[in-house]
Every structure is written in C-alpha cells, then in structure tokens.
Design a protein around this motif. Sequence first.
Motif, PDB file in Angstrom:
ATOM      1  N   ARG A 106      14.000  50.050  82.127  1.00 24.82           N
ATOM      2  CA  ARG A 106      15.034  50.879  81.802  1.00 24.82           C
ATOM      3  C   ARG A 106      14.778  52.481  81.922  1.00 24.82           C
ATOM      4  N   TRP A 107      13.550  52.644  81.472  1.00 28.69           N
ATOM      5  CA  TRP A 107      12.835  53.987  81.556  1.00 28.69           C
ATOM      6  C   TRP A 107      12.042  54.201  82.520  1.00 28.69           C
ATOM      7  N   PRO A 108      12.219  55.126  83.481  1.00 32.39           N
ATOM      8  CA  PRO A 108      11.318  55.166  84.790  1.00 32.39           C
ATOM      9  C   PRO A 108       9.974  55.512  84.553  1.00 32.39           C
ATOM     10  N   THR A 109       9.617  56.137  83.624  1.00 27.57           N
ATOM     11  CA  THR A 109       8.288  56.744  83.403  1.00 27.57           C
ATOM     12  C   THR A 109       8.266  56.765  81.954  1.00 27.57           C
ATOM     13  N   GLU A 110       6.821  56.938  81.325  1.00 29.47           N
ATOM     14  CA  GLU A 110       6.623  57.084  79.933  1.00 29.47           C
ATOM     15  C   GLU A 110       7.193  58.279  79.429  1.00 29.47           C
ATOM     16  N   LYS A 111       7.304  59.192  80.267  1.00 31.74           N
ATOM     17  CA  LYS A 111       7.896  60.497  79.765  1.00 31.74           C
ATOM     18  C   LYS A 111       9.436  60.614  79.528  1.00 31.74           C
ATOM     19  N   HIS A 112      10.163  59.639  80.209  1.00 31.94           N
ATOM     20  CA  HIS A 112      11.504  59.252  79.802  1.00 31.94           C
ATOM     21  C   HIS A 112      11.635  58.793  78.475  1.00 31.94           C
ATOM     22  N   PHE A 113      10.690  57.645  78.340  1.00 33.11           N
ATOM     23  CA  PHE A 113      10.579  56.610  77.221  1.00 33.11           C
ATOM     24  C   PHE A 113      10.367  57.612  75.938  1.00 33.11           C
ATOM     25  N   THR A 114       9.323  58.703  76.051  1.00 37.09           N
ATOM     26  CA  THR A 114       9.350  59.463  74.826  1.00 37.09           C
ATOM     27  C   THR A 114      10.273  60.351  74.641  1.00 37.09           C
ATOM     28  N   SER A 115      10.870  60.892  75.474  1.00 37.76           N
ATOM     29  CA  SER A 115      12.063  61.773  75.341  1.00 37.76           C
ATOM     30  C   SER A 115      13.061  61.098  74.757  1.00 37.76           C
ATOM     31  N   TRP A 116      13.493  59.993  75.171  1.00 35.15           N
ATOM     32  CA  TRP A 116      14.302  59.155  74.459  1.00 35.15           C
ATOM     33  C   TRP A 116      14.068  58.813  73.098  1.00 35.15           C
ATOM     34  N   LEU A 117      12.726  58.716  72.691  1.00 36.41           N
ATOM     35  CA  LEU A 117      12.355  58.617  71.312  1.00 36.41           C
ATOM     36  C   LEU A 117      12.399  59.993  70.539  1.00 36.41           C
ATOM     37  N   CYS A 118      12.745  61.219  71.207  1.00 36.34           N
ATOM     38  CA  CYS A 118      12.667  62.509  70.995  1.00 36.34           C
ATOM     39  C   CYS A 118      11.381  62.788  70.353  1.00 36.34           C
TER      40      CYS A 118
ATOM     41  N   THR B  86      10.713  69.484  69.112  1.00 31.76           N
ATOM     42  CA  THR B  86      11.212  68.169  69.570  1.00 31.76           C
ATOM     43  C   THR B  86      12.633  68.214  68.797  1.00 31.76           C
ATOM     44  N   ARG B  87      13.528  67.357  69.550  1.00 28.65           N
ATOM     45  CA  ARG B  87      14.929  67.261  69.078  1.00 28.65           C
ATOM     46  C   ARG B  87      14.897  66.229  67.783  1.00 28.65           C
ATOM     47  N   LYS B  88      15.946  66.632  66.828  1.00 29.43           N
ATOM     48  CA  LYS B  88      16.199  65.750  65.604  1.00 29.43           C
ATOM     49  C   LYS B  88      16.738  64.375  66.100  1.00 29.43           C
ATOM     50  N   SER B  89      16.301  63.492  65.415  1.00 31.72           N
ATOM     51  CA  SER B  89      16.816  62.067  65.752  1.00 31.72           C
ATOM     52  C   SER B  89      16.820  61.261  64.714  1.00 31.72           C
TER      53      SER B  89
ATOM     54  N   SER C 222      16.235  58.024  65.246  1.00 39.10           N
ATOM     55  CA  SER C 222      15.706  56.900  65.943  1.00 39.10           C
ATOM     56  C   SER C 222      14.771  56.177  64.851  1.00 39.10           C
ATOM     57  N   ARG C 223      15.006  54.866  64.636  1.00 40.51           N
ATOM     58  CA  ARG C 223      13.976  53.882  63.792  1.00 40.51           C
ATOM     59  C   ARG C 223      12.776  53.808  64.605  1.00 40.51           C
ATOM     60  N   VAL C 224      12.758  53.648  65.764  1.00 40.60           N
ATOM     61  CA  VAL C 224      11.393  53.622  66.240  1.00 40.60           C
ATOM     62  C   VAL C 224      10.449  54.999  66.113  1.00 40.60           C
ATOM     63  N   ALA C 225      11.260  56.042  66.340  1.00 35.72           N
ATOM     64  CA  ALA C 225      10.398  57.156  66.076  1.00 35.72           C
ATOM     65  C   ALA C 225       9.937  57.399  64.843  1.00 35.72           C
ATOM     66  N   CYS C 226      10.758  57.072  63.603  1.00 37.72           N
ATOM     67  CA  CYS C 226      10.450  57.180  62.299  1.00 37.72           C
ATOM     68  C   CYS C 226       9.123  56.377  62.166  1.00 37.72           C
ATOM     69  N   GLN C 227       9.447  54.977  62.385  1.00 37.64           N
ATOM     70  CA  GLN C 227       8.253  54.105  62.335  1.00 37.64           C
ATOM     71  C   GLN C 227       6.957  54.363  62.972  1.00 37.64           C
ATOM     72  N   LEU C 228       7.054  55.131  64.128  1.00 38.65           N
ATOM     73  CA  LEU C 228       5.766  55.545  64.812  1.00 38.65           C
ATOM     74  C   LEU C 228       5.076  56.662  64.118  1.00 38.65           C
ATOM     75  N   ARG C 229       5.701  57.530  63.317  1.00 39.29           N
ATOM     76  CA  ARG C 229       5.289  58.605  62.689  1.00 39.29           C
ATOM     77  C   ARG C 229       4.482  57.911  61.449  1.00 39.29           C
ATOM     78  N   LEU C 230       4.843  57.126  60.780  1.00 39.69           N
ATOM     79  CA  LEU C 230       4.474  56.248  59.735  1.00 39.69           C
ATOM     80  C   LEU C 230       3.236  55.757  60.087  1.00 39.69           C
ATOM     81  N   VAL C 231       3.217  55.145  61.598  1.00 41.02           N
ATOM     82  CA  VAL C 231       1.844  54.396  61.882  1.00 41.02           C
ATOM     83  C   VAL C 231       1.059  55.724  62.197  1.00 41.02           C
ATOM     84  N   ALA C 232       1.386  56.650  62.841  1.00 44.87           N
ATOM     85  CA  ALA C 232       0.300  57.695  63.115  1.00 44.87           C
ATOM     86  C   ALA C 232      -0.211  58.391  61.911  1.00 44.87           C
ATOM     87  N   SER C 233       0.397  58.549  60.712  1.00 44.84           N
ATOM     88  CA  SER C 233      -0.182  58.889  59.674  1.00 44.84           C
ATOM     89  C   SER C 233      -1.217  58.086  59.255  1.00 44.84           C
ATOM     90  N   THR C 234      -0.867  56.742  59.276  1.00 50.82           N
ATOM     91  CA  THR C 234      -2.009  55.906  58.704  1.00 50.82           C
ATOM     92  C   THR C 234      -3.141  55.852  59.713  1.00 50.82           C
TER      93      THR C 234
END
Length: 449
Positions: free
Chosen positions: A318-330, A347-350, A352-364
């Motif tokens: 559904r997302w042509p490239t990885e840039k489209h995917f990360t843009s969708w996640l804000c 970055t845009r405020k969002s 998104s549950r996925v973005a929030c979870q990935l930020r927690l993962v990044a901190s770990t």
Amino acid sequence: MSKKGKAIGLPIVNTRAAGIDIGSRIQVAAVPPELSDDPVQTFQSFTADIERMADWLISVGVTTVAMESTGVYWIPVYEILEERGLAVVLANARDCKTVPGRKSDVNDAQWLQRLHACGLLRASFRPSRDIAALRAYMRIRDRHLEYAAAHMQHMQKALTLMNLQLHHVLSDISGVTGLRIIRAIVAGEQDPDVLSAMRDVRCRESLETIRSALVGNYQPEHIFALSQALLLFDAYQERIADCDRQLERALQLLNVDKAMPETPLAKPRTKTKQVNAPKFDVRAMLYQLTGIDLTLIHGIGSSVALSLIAECGTDLSRWPTEKHFTSWLCLSPGCKISGGKVLSSHTRKSNSRVACQLRLVASTVGRTETALGAFYRRLAARIGKAKAVTATARKIAILFYRAMRFGMRYEDPGADQYEQRYRERVVKQLQRRAAHFGFSLQPAEMGVS
C-alpha cells in the motif's frame, strides 16, 4: 459550461462518485446531478436507513463513495457500503476542508462529491477485514493493560498509606513475590516474618530487608482499598486472558491457508519473557503468517511484532516506498518551504499507535550494544535525545518495512562495526573536502602528540 459549450474547471475523473457527510444522527449523501433527479438525500443513522442509502447509491449507478473520518460514526457506514461492493474512500478531514461560506451538511456532502469526482481525495489506510479484527482485539487488550496498570498504582498507594515500603525492595510489585505478599495481606496476614518468607528465590533483596519493609501500620480502611484494587486488577487479568484467546483464534484464521516455512524458526535471541506478553506462541504464529522472523530486529519482540502486524497488516505494498511508510507514521522530517526558504522541518504531530510504540522501542534499543544502539547514542550526543528517538524509530520502521515488503533478513553488524563504518565515512568526507580546497590529509603517526 461556458457559452461555447466547453467545460470549465477541473476535469472529472470519477463520473460515478458520491459523497457522504457523516453525523451521529443523520448521513447526507450527494451524487452527481445527472444520475438522479434528487441528487442529495438525507438518511437516519439506523442500520436499516444505512442499508437503504446503499441501495439508493447502487440503483443510481454510483461505484465509489467518499466520506470523512468523523469520530467512530463512519465505521458502520464504511463496512456496510464495502459489503455492498462499493469502493469507499475514507478521507482525512484536513484534505477536504470546505470552501469559505455557509457551512451545512448538504454543502459538505456536495463538496466531498465534487472533490472525489475530480480525484482530489486520498484514501486513508484501512486494513482488510481479518486484519481489522486482529487490530480491534489488540487495541482492546492494550486498553485493559492500561486499566490494570492504574489499579496496580492504587495498590501501591494503599501500601504506602500503611507504610509498607514494598516498592523500594521489589523492582515490580506485580511480580511473583509482590502479588503473593499482597494477597496474603488482603487475606488477613500481618506478621512480617510470615510475609517475608513468601519471597521468591529469584528476588535480589535479602529476607531481612523485605521483612523490614513489611512492618507497617495496618489500618482496616487501607486494607479494604488494597483488596478492592486487587480484585479489579485480577478482573482485568481475566479479560486480558480472554483477549489472548481471541488473538490466537484470529491468527489461526489468518494462517489457515499458509504453510509453515521450510526453514525452521531459530531459537529466540533472549530468554527473558515480557510480563504483559500474550500467553501463547506469538512468534511461531507470526513466522507462519509472514514467513520471516521479525524478532531478529533489535527491539521488536513478539508483542511489538504482533502490534505492528495488527496496525499495518501483512501487505505493505500500500506504501510504494519506505519513505511513504515513514511519512505515514509521521516519523520522517517535515518539508514546509515557501519562497525557496525552509520554514519548518519538524515531524508532524500524530496519535499513531505504531509511531508511539516504535519510539518506546527506540528508547530501549538506545541502551543496547548494537548497531541501532550506537546509531541512537551518536545522534543523541549531537542533536539531543528527543530527535535521536524519532530518528531511531524511523530506522526501525524502515527495517520492518523491508522485512515485510521484500523479505529482508536482518543481521545486526554490532556496535563496533557500526562505529568503524561511521569513522570511515567521515574520513572520506573530510578527504573530499580537503581535496576540494587543494589539501591532502595524512594519518597521524602513533605516539606523536
């Protein structure tokens, strides 16, 4: 039309497009004037009226419908129209702001129909029916975990009121030792020797330290508050178990037509089990569903992988490239430019549950001796921790996209190899810049200051 009979305005892309203004009580549907003598009609929000609206749209020849994502009122309308075979476009409200002037439900429906007919609306992401059910179960489970955590805080408050310093000697009062002691206190036990003897063998604190923490002021009202919080905590644990059974059943339905990959699933990278992880073999079921082991990516455990699949689905085309995917996640930098000047790159405020979870993962991940950890620490030292978290979350999202879209198998090069590659890249950049100005760089001799 002009006087010469030529069309004025934007070209029509979807000739049989309709627009629906969603409300809590009524839905206003608008179709092109050439398809019906009464192109705008109002329907109630009852199921029979929504089905009657779908019948009317099909009878006049409409093939695609656009609507705004208004609260949760759009969901039953979307599902009913989709079941009838109509192509439904769920548009973001910011993409279809109405023109200046008087605002009404009829004007909004006609404006949506006009934008959709001209092909100016982008469809929001909506997963397939099976993935949508999995996502609903996962979100309910996450909500129950939040409620259970709130009642755990109530238990900790009751213990503090009784001056039982259990949270200072135990890393987690919801663990084996903590819950065993809390249940004994609720049952009427107040002897510190008896309570401290319930210490689990894996507990780091000594028996004497735990005994000292369990000498408190046992007042009946505080014990009652503790018992109430414990009952509610146990009730939510039962509901979480129900969600786990539904999740397992949903994954089994998704895996009905999928065979287990020939390559056996490797042993887990770590033996530590997450406390709130589902009580079934999530890793094996996701491996059968996707054909790849997402847990090879550092920071993505079984629970996080299940959340990502539930929110994004298995088809990331559904997302042509990885840039489209990360843009969708804000998670990608913004690009606000006017007059050749960059106004903002934040970055845009969002929500998104996925973005929030990935930020927690990044901190770990930032605390691990991995390539992702080295990447986080390098950026944190240069641009700050907040931006480093977002950048690391974006990198993890890219790895997830590549794994799901192209079947990439992630192999961690390690922190040392990452630092070595980064050093070589910086040296090459410095050599190019020095050569541009007519200089050459020579490595310094060891031992010379």
